[in-house]
Design a protein around this motif. Structure first.
Motif, mmCIF file in Angstrom:
data_model
loop_
_atom_site.group_PDB
_atom_site.id
_atom_site.type_symbol
_atom_site.label_atom_id
_atom_site.label_comp_id
_atom_site.label_asym_id
_atom_site.label_seq_id
_atom_site.Cartn_x
_atom_site.Cartn_y
_atom_site.Cartn_z
ATOM 1 N N PRO A 1 -3.280 14.523 -2.057
ATOM 2 C CA PRO A 1 -4.375 14.193 -1.136
ATOM 3 C C PRO A 1 -3.851 13.875 0.267
ATOM 4 O O PRO A 1 -2.667 13.567 0.453
ATOM 5 N N ASP A 2 -4.732 13.927 1.225
ATOM 6 C CA ASP A 2 -4.393 13.537 2.589
ATOM 7 C C ASP A 2 -4.527 12.010 2.663
ATOM 8 O O ASP A 2 -5.555 11.468 3.037
ATOM 9 N N TYR A 3 -3.461 11.321 2.278
ATOM 10 C CA TYR A 3 -3.512 9.870 2.168
ATOM 11 C C TYR A 3 -3.733 9.199 3.520
ATOM 12 O O TYR A 3 -3.115 9.571 4.524
ATOM 13 N N LEU B 1 9.478 3.951 2.214
ATOM 14 C CA LEU B 1 8.257 4.315 1.496
ATOM 15 C C LEU B 1 7.296 5.114 2.383
ATOM 16 O O LEU B 1 6.076 5.015 2.240
ATOM 17 N N ASP B 2 7.836 5.915 3.293
ATOM 18 C CA ASP B 2 6.978 6.671 4.215
ATOM 19 C C ASP B 2 6.838 8.143 3.797
ATOM 20 O O ASP B 2 6.544 9.002 4.621
ATOM 21 N N THR B 3 7.025 8.426 2.502
ATOM 22 C CA THR B 3 7.005 9.812 2.020
ATOM 23 C C THR B 3 5.684 10.507 2.308
ATOM 24 O O THR B 3 5.653 11.660 2.759
ATOM 25 N N TYR B 4 4.564 9.824 2.082
ATOM 26 C CA TYR B 4 3.254 10.469 2.207
ATOM 27 C C TYR B 4 2.445 9.968 3.410
ATOM 28 O O TYR B 4 1.548 10.667 3.869
ATOM 29 N N ILE B 5 2.743 8.774 3.897
ATOM 30 C CA ILE B 5 2.116 8.293 5.125
ATOM 31 C C ILE B 5 3.244 7.904 6.081
ATOM 32 O O ILE B 5 3.846 6.838 5.949
ATOM 33 N N SER C 1 0.828 -1.205 0.000
ATOM 34 C CA SER C 1 0.000 0.000 0.000
ATOM 35 C C SER C 1 0.863 1.256 0.000
ATOM 36 O O SER C 1 0.531 2.257 -0.644
ATOM 37 N N ALA C 2 2.015 1.218 0.697
ATOM 38 C CA ALA C 2 2.921 2.375 0.704
ATOM 39 C C ALA C 2 3.533 2.593 -0.667
ATOM 40 O O ALA C 2 3.692 3.736 -1.119
ATOM 41 N N ARG C 3 3.868 1.513 -1.361
ATOM 42 C CA ARG C 3 4.421 1.640 -2.716
ATOM 43 C C ARG C 3 3.397 2.293 -3.640
ATOM 44 O O ARG C 3 3.742 3.174 -4.443
ATOM 45 N N ALA C 4 2.122 1.895 -3.525
ATOM 46 C CA ALA C 4 1.074 2.496 -4.352
ATOM 47 C C ALA C 4 0.888 3.970 -4.015
ATOM 48 O O ALA C 4 0.710 4.815 -4.905
ATOM 49 N N THR C 5 0.953 4.315 -2.729
ATOM 50 C CA THR C 5 0.775 5.707 -2.307
ATOM 51 C C THR C 5 1.902 6.594 -2.818
ATOM 52 O O THR C 5 1.668 7.689 -3.337
ATOM 53 N N VAL C 6 3.152 6.116 -2.685
ATOM 54 C CA VAL C 6 4.294 6.910 -3.147
ATOM 55 C C VAL C 6 4.227 7.090 -4.665
ATOM 56 O O VAL C 6 4.454 8.189 -5.188
ATOM 57 N N GLY C 7 3.896 6.030 -5.391
ATOM 58 C CA GLY C 7 3.782 6.136 -6.842
ATOM 59 C C GLY C 7 2.714 7.117 -7.264
ATOM 60 O O GLY C 7 2.922 7.924 -8.188
ATOM 61 N N ASN C 8 1.578 7.094 -6.570
ATOM 62 C CA ASN C 8 0.489 8.007 -6.903
ATOM 63 C C ASN C 8 0.864 9.446 -6.577
ATOM 64 O O ASN C 8 0.641 10.357 -7.385
ATOM 65 N N GLY C 9 1.455 9.673 -5.403
ATOM 66 C CA GLY C 9 1.837 11.031 -5.020
ATOM 67 C C GLY C 9 2.891 11.620 -5.928
ATOM 68 O O GLY C 9 2.820 12.791 -6.315
ATOM 69 N N ASN C 10 3.879 10.797 -6.317
ATOM 70 C CA ASN C 10 4.930 11.280 -7.207
ATOM 71 C C ASN C 10 4.391 11.618 -8.593
ATOM 72 O O ASN C 10 4.904 12.521 -9.273
ATOM 73 N N ALA C 11 3.356 10.895 -9.028
ATOM 74 C CA ALA C 11 2.813 11.102 -10.367
ATOM 75 C C ALA C 11 2.010 12.394 -10.490
ATOM 76 O O ALA C 11 1.676 12.811 -11.605
#
Length: 344
Positions: A45-47, A292-296, A28-38
Motif C-alpha cells: 500500500p501507499d503508506y 525503519l524508513d523502508t516504506y515511509i 508507527s514506523a515499526r508497525a509499517t515495516v512489519g506490515n509491509g514485510n509480511a
C-alpha cells in the motif's frame, strides 16, 4: 529553578514532548515495516501516517534540605492518548503511561544535575485497513530504567541541557490476521526483550529587546538547537507458530534527529501574581538516521507551535498545540498538551 526557568531550561529538561514524539514515529514506523514485510511480494500500500495525540504531563517538585546549594526531588508522569486520523492503510491507536522519580542537585543557581528512575507502560493497537480481510496487531511494552540529567545557564544568551536514559524492556505482540471472511489467523510473540537507550541535548537561547530590536519589549526571543539519538536492541524469540523472529528490521533499530526552532514568548515577571504568558514558535526536524524508513521515507518536517503558560505563586499550567508536517506529505503528527507543574 527561577534562574534555569528564565533561561528556558526547565521546560526543555522536564518536558517529555521530544521523547514522546520520537517514540510515536518509531512505533508507527515499526508497525509499517512489519506490515509491509509480511505481504510477501504482494503489492505494498501507499503508506501514510496521520496522528493526533493528547498529552497530560504533571510534575511535582519539592525542595529538600541541603548543606550546600539546593536539593530537589521530582515526581513526574505523563499520560498520552494517540489516535490515527484519516483514511490510511494502517491506523495506530496508542495509550502510553510514563512515571519517573528524580533527585536533583543545584550547587549554584546556574547549574543543575541529577539522576532518576523511570517506568514506561504502553499499548498500541494497529488496525490493517488495507488488507482484503481486516486484521490488527496489539503491542504491549513495559520498561524500567535509569536517567541522568544536566542543565546549565552560561550567563549569556545561551544555555544547555542534556538527558540520557537506558531502559530494559519486554514486549508482547498479539496478531489477528484476516485470511478469509470471518476467519482469523492468530498468533503471539511474547516476553520479547526490547532494551532502549535514549539521548537528548539542546542549546536554548534567550534574547530580549536590548539584544535584538526585533524582539518586542517584555518578550523573549527563543532560538533552540537540539539533537536526539535512540538505539533499541530486540531479542530473538520463537512465536506461537514456531517461527524465530526478532524485530521487523532485525535485532537492532536506530533513530536520531536534529531540530531547530525559533520562537517568541512573553517574559515572566518576578511576581507571584497571576500571569498569562503566550508563546509561538516554528522550525524544522531532520532525521539523520532511521533504520525503519523502508516504506515511509519522511526525513524532514516543518513544525509550528502555539501555547499559553498560566502561572501563579510558583505553580504553572502550560497549554500548547504543535503540528509536525512531513514535507513530502507522508507523515503528519499533531499534539495537544496540558502540562501542570506544582512546586512545594
Amino acid at each position: 529553578m527561577a534562574t534555569l526557568g528564565k533561561a528556558g531550561l526547565i521546560e526543555a529538561l522536564f518536558s517529555e514532548s521530544t521523547f514522546g514524539l520520537q517514540q510515536a514515529r518509531r512505533g508507527s514506523a515499526r508497525a509499517t515495516v512489519g506490515n509491509g514485510n509480511a505481504l510477501g511480494g504482494a503489492p505494498v500500500p501507499d503508506y501514510e501516517d496521520a496522528d493526533l495525540a493528547y498529552v497530560l504531563p504533571i510534575s511535582l517538585v519539592a525542595e529538600l534540605p541541603s548543606w550546600k546549594g539546593a536539593n530537589f526531588v521530582r515526581l513526574g508522569g505523563a499520560l498520552t492518548a494517540g489516535d490515527g486520523i484519516g483514511a490510511n492503510a494502517l491506523d495506530n491507536e496508542a495509550r502510553v503511561g510514563r512515571v519517573m522519580l528524580q533527585f536533583l542537585h543545584a550547587p549554584r543557581p546556574d547549574l543543575l544535575f541529577g539522576v532518576g528512575v523511570v517506568y514506561d507502560n504502553s499499548r498500541i493497537e494497529t488496525i490493517d485497513n488495507a488488507a482484503a480481510f481486516r486484521g490488527k496487531v496489539v503491542t504491549a511494552r513495559e520498561g524500567f530504567g535509569f536517567q541522568a540529567l544536566y542543565a546549565q545557564d552560561f550567563a549569556g544568551p545561551w544555555a544547555a541541557m542534556a538527558k540520557a536514559e537506558w531502559q530494559t524492556g519486554t514486549q508482547n505482540l498479539d496478531y489477528e490476521l484476516g485470511v478469509a471472511p470471518g476467519v482469523q489467523l492468530e498468533f503471539e510473540q511474547n516476553d520479547q526483550g526490547d532494551d532502549q537507550f535514549y539521548f537528548e541535548g539542546q542549546l536554548v537561547g534567550s534574547y530580549t529587546h536590548d539584544d535584538i530590536s526585533l524582539v518586542p519589549q517584555g518578550w523573549i526571543g527563543r532560538p533552540v538547537l537540539g539533537v536526539t539519538y535512540q538505539h533499541n536492541s530486540i531479542e530473538e524469540v520463537v512465536n506461537t507458530l514456531g517461527a524465530t523472529v526478532s524485530g521487523p528490521n532485525g535485532d537492532a533499530e536506530d533513530y536520531g534527529m536534529v531540530f531547530a526552532r525559533i520562537g517568541v514568548e512573553r517574559a515572566m515577571m518576578p511576581t507571584p501574581d497571576l500571569q498569562f504568558l503566550p508563546k509561538l514558535s516554528a522550525g524544522l526536524d531532520l532525521e539523520y538516521t532511521n533504520s525503519l524508513d523502508t516504506y515511509i521515507d519522511e526525513p524532514v518536517y516543518g513544525v509550528i507551535s502555539a501555547g499559553l503558560g498560566i502561572t501563579s505563586h510558583g505553580q504553572r499550567l502550560d497549554l500548547s498545540y504543535t503540528l509536525h508536517q512531513g514535507l513530502s506529505g507522508k507523515r503528519q503528527q499533531q499534539s495537544i498538551v496540558a502540562s501542570t507543574t506544582i512546586n512545594f
